[in-house]
Write a protein that holds these residues in place. Structure first.
Motif, PDB file in Angstrom:
ATOM      1  N   GLY A  22      11.328   2.861   5.771  1.00  0.00           N
ATOM      2  CA  GLY A  22      12.629   2.972   5.617  1.00  0.00           C
ATOM      3  C   GLY A  22      13.183   1.467   5.749  1.00  0.00           C
ATOM      4  N   GLU A  23      13.829   0.813   6.460  1.00  0.00           N
ATOM      5  CA  GLU A  23      14.287  -0.383   6.535  1.00  0.00           C
ATOM      6  C   GLU A  23      13.390  -1.430   6.606  1.00  0.00           C
ATOM      7  N   VAL A  24      13.376  -2.459   5.638  1.00  0.00           N
ATOM      8  CA  VAL A  24      12.459  -3.613   5.568  1.00  0.00           C
ATOM      9  C   VAL A  24      13.034  -4.739   6.413  1.00  0.00           C
ATOM     10  N   ASP A  25      12.536  -5.316   7.496  1.00  0.00           N
ATOM     11  CA  ASP A  25      12.977  -6.534   7.941  1.00  0.00           C
ATOM     12  C   ASP A  25      11.987  -7.457   8.121  1.00  0.00           C
ATOM     13  N   ARG A  26      12.276  -8.677   8.804  1.00  0.00           N
ATOM     14  CA  ARG A  26      11.520  -9.845   8.494  1.00  0.00           C
ATOM     15  C   ARG A  26      10.249  -9.445   9.434  1.00  0.00           C
ATOM     16  N   GLN A  27      10.453  -8.777  10.496  1.00  0.00           N
ATOM     17  CA  GLN A  27       9.240  -8.387  11.385  1.00  0.00           C
ATOM     18  C   GLN A  27       8.250  -7.603  10.600  1.00  0.00           C
ATOM     19  N   MET A  28       8.704  -6.645   9.954  1.00  0.00           N
ATOM     20  CA  MET A  28       7.885  -5.740   9.433  1.00  0.00           C
ATOM     21  C   MET A  28       6.942  -6.183   8.219  1.00  0.00           C
ATOM     22  N   ALA A  29       7.778  -7.168   7.354  1.00  0.00           N
ATOM     23  CA  ALA A  29       7.160  -7.924   6.392  1.00  0.00           C
ATOM     24  C   ALA A  29       6.151  -8.837   6.755  1.00  0.00           C
ATOM     25  N   ALA A  30       6.287  -9.569   8.228  1.00  0.00           N
ATOM     26  CA  ALA A  30       5.416 -10.418   8.536  1.00  0.00           C
ATOM     27  C   ALA A  30       4.090  -9.557   8.856  1.00  0.00           C
ATOM     28  N   ARG A  31       4.503  -8.325   9.536  1.00  0.00           N
ATOM     29  CA  ARG A  31       3.235  -7.343   9.838  1.00  0.00           C
ATOM     30  C   ARG A  31       2.524  -6.955   8.677  1.00  0.00           C
ATOM     31  N   ALA A  32       3.142  -6.660   7.652  1.00  0.00           N
ATOM     32  CA  ALA A  32       2.599  -6.176   6.278  1.00  0.00           C
ATOM     33  C   ALA A  32       1.376  -7.296   5.806  1.00  0.00           C
ATOM     34  N   MET A  33       2.104  -8.458   5.937  1.00  0.00           N
ATOM     35  CA  MET A  33       1.215  -9.901   5.480  1.00  0.00           C
ATOM     36  C   MET A  33      -0.130  -9.726   6.363  1.00  0.00           C
ATOM     37  N   VAL A  34       0.163  -9.363   7.725  1.00  0.00           N
ATOM     38  CA  VAL A  34      -1.048  -9.716   8.680  1.00  0.00           C
ATOM     39  C   VAL A  34      -1.982  -8.563   8.247  1.00  0.00           C
ATOM     40  N   LEU A  35      -1.600  -7.226   7.831  1.00  0.00           N
ATOM     41  CA  LEU A  35      -2.295  -6.112   7.739  1.00  0.00           C
ATOM     42  C   LEU A  35      -2.818  -6.154   6.217  1.00  0.00           C
ATOM     43  N   ALA A  36      -2.586  -7.259   5.333  1.00  0.00           N
ATOM     44  CA  ALA A  36      -3.128  -7.250   3.941  1.00  0.00           C
ATOM     45  C   ALA A  36      -4.466  -7.187   3.771  1.00  0.00           C
ATOM     46  N   PRO A  37      -5.322  -7.818   4.555  1.00  0.00           N
ATOM     47  CA  PRO A  37      -7.029  -7.551   4.237  1.00  0.00           C
ATOM     48  C   PRO A  37      -7.160  -6.129   4.681  1.00  0.00           C
ATOM     49  N   VAL A  38      -6.548  -5.534   5.666  1.00  0.00           N
ATOM     50  CA  VAL A  38      -6.927  -3.867   6.033  1.00  0.00           C
ATOM     51  C   VAL A  38      -6.280  -3.256   4.672  1.00  0.00           C
ATOM     52  N   ALA A  39      -5.226  -3.328   4.059  1.00  0.00           N
ATOM     53  CA  ALA A  39      -4.716  -2.628   3.131  1.00  0.00           C
ATOM     54  C   ALA A  39      -5.717  -2.629   1.807  1.00  0.00           C
ATOM     55  N   ALA A  40      -6.665  -3.670   1.833  1.00  0.00           N
ATOM     56  CA  ALA A  40      -7.348  -3.881   0.606  1.00  0.00           C
ATOM     57  C   ALA A  40      -8.659  -3.233   0.870  1.00  0.00           C
ATOM     58  N   ILE A  41      -8.893  -2.424   2.039  1.00  0.00           N
ATOM     59  CA  ILE A  41     -10.101  -1.924   2.298  1.00  0.00           C
ATOM     60  C   ILE A  41     -10.523  -0.765   1.184  1.00  0.00           C
ATOM     61  N   PRO A  42      -9.686   0.357   0.665  1.00  0.00           N
ATOM     62  CA  PRO A  42      -9.854   1.358  -0.113  1.00  0.00           C
ATOM     63  C   PRO A  42     -10.357   0.519  -1.386  1.00  0.00           C
ATOM     64  N   PHE A  43      -9.639  -0.145  -2.087  1.00  0.00           N
ATOM     65  CA  PHE A  43     -10.177  -0.527  -3.224  1.00  0.00           C
ATOM     66  C   PHE A  43     -11.119  -1.347  -3.174  1.00  0.00           C
ATOM     67  N   ALA A  44     -11.473  -2.230  -1.991  1.00  0.00           N
ATOM     68  CA  ALA A  44     -12.703  -2.835  -1.969  1.00  0.00           C
ATOM     69  C   ALA A  44     -14.021  -2.233  -1.684  1.00  0.00           C
TER      70      ALA A  44
END
Length: 252
Positions: A22-44
Motif C-alpha cells: 500500500g503506502e511505501v514509507d522510509r521504514q518500509m523502503a529500508a526493510r526492502a533493502m535489508v531483504l534484497a538478498p532474500v528477494a533474490a532467492i527464486p531467480f538465484a
C-alpha cells in the motif's frame, strides 16, 4: 510490515509479479533493502539449476556462463546492468554534476558504459561457467547471486544522500540503519565463505567479500563526490560490480 517490505523488494528488484504494498514509507523502503538478498532467492535458484543442467549436458563452460548471466538479466529486467552503464557514463563525463546526472538519465549508452558492460558481463559469464562443475558448484553460484544483493543495504545506509529529488533511488537511499546494513553484509560474508567452500577454497569467499564491499564503498563515495549524492543507477552498478568480484574470486 515485513511481508509488505518483501513484496516491495521483489517487485522492485525482479520480474516476479507480486501485489504491490500500500503506502511505501522510509521504514518500509529500508526493510526492502535489508531483504534484497532474500528477494533474490527464486531467480538465484533458477540460475543455479540452469547452470547444473548445462554442466550435466556437457555444454562448454563459457556457454553455460552466458546462459546463467542472461537469465539473471531477464530476471531483473536488466535493471542493474542498465544502472552500471549509466553510472560509468555519468561518472566519466566532464562538466557539472547536473550534466553528469542528465547523461545518466538518458536512455542511450556511451563508450564508457559500453566498455563497463562488456567487461562485467564477460567476466561474470566466464566465472559462472568455471564455478559450475557439478551440483556443489551450481549451489555455490546461486549463493553468490544472493550475496551480491547484500551490498544494497550498505549502499543505502544513513548518511548516503540522494543526488536527485526524484527517481527510483530516492525512496531507499539513506534509509537503512548502519547496524542493519552491516549486519546483512556480515551475514552475507558468512554465506559467501560457504559458497567458496563448496567450490574448494573457503578463504576465497572472504577475499571476494572484502574486495567487493571495498569496491562498492569506493563507487558510492565517488558518486557522492561527483554527483552530490547517489542514485538508483549507482545501486545497480554496485550489485553488478559486487557480483563479478565475488563470482570471480570463488571461481579462482
Amino acid at each position: 510490515m515485513v511481508l509488505d517490505a518483501w513484496r516491495l523488494a521483489v517487485g522492485t528488484l525482479t520480474v516476479i509479479p507480486v501485489r504491490p504494498p500500500g503506502e511505501v514509507d522510509r521504514q518500509m523502503a529500508a526493510r526492502a533493502m535489508v531483504l534484497a538478498p532474500v528477494a533474490a532467492i527464486p531467480f538465484a535458484a533458477l540460475v543455479a539449476l540452469l547452470g547444473w543442467l548445462g554442466w550435466l549436458s556437457g555444454l562448454p563452460s563459457a556457454l553455460v556462463g552466458v546462459v546463467m548471466v542472461a537469465t539473471l538479466a531477464l530476471a531483473t529486467r536488466a535493471l542493474h546492468l542498465d544502472g552500471l552503464a549509466d553510472t560509468f557514463d555519468g561518472l566519466g563525463a566532464a562538466g557539472s554534476p547536473e550534466r553528469a546526472l542528465a547523461i545518466m538519465k538518458r536512455g542511450d549508452i556511451g563508450p564508457m558504459g559500453a566498455v563497463a558492460l562488456i567487461v562485467v558481463v564477460v567476466g561474470q559469464a566466464l566465472a559462472f561457467g568455471a564455478v559450475v562443475d557439478g551440483p556443489g558448484g551450481a549451489i555455490s553460484a546461486g549463493l553468490v547471486v544472493c550475496c551480491s544483493r547484500a551490498v544494497l543495504p550498505v549502499a543505502c545506509r544513513r548518511g548516503v544522500p540522494a543526488a536527485r529529488v526524484d527517481g527510483l533511488g530516492v525512496a531507499v537511499l539513506g534509509s537503512v540503519s548502519p547496524v542493519a546494513a552491516w549486519g546483512v553484509w556480515l551475514s552475507a560474508q558468512g554465506v559467501l565463505v560457504v559458497a567458496a567452500a563448496l567450490s574448494g577454497r573457503w578463504w576465497l569467499g572472504l577475499v571476494g567479500g572484502v574486495l567487493s564491499i571495498t569496491a562498492v564503498l569506493i563507487l558510492v563515495d565517488r558518486a557522492v563526490r561527483r554527483l552530490g549524492g547517489s542514485t538508483g543507477d549507482v545501486l545497480g552498478a554496485a550489485v553488478e560490480i559486487a557480483l563479478v568480484i565475488m563470482i570471480g574470486c570463488v571461481a579462482a
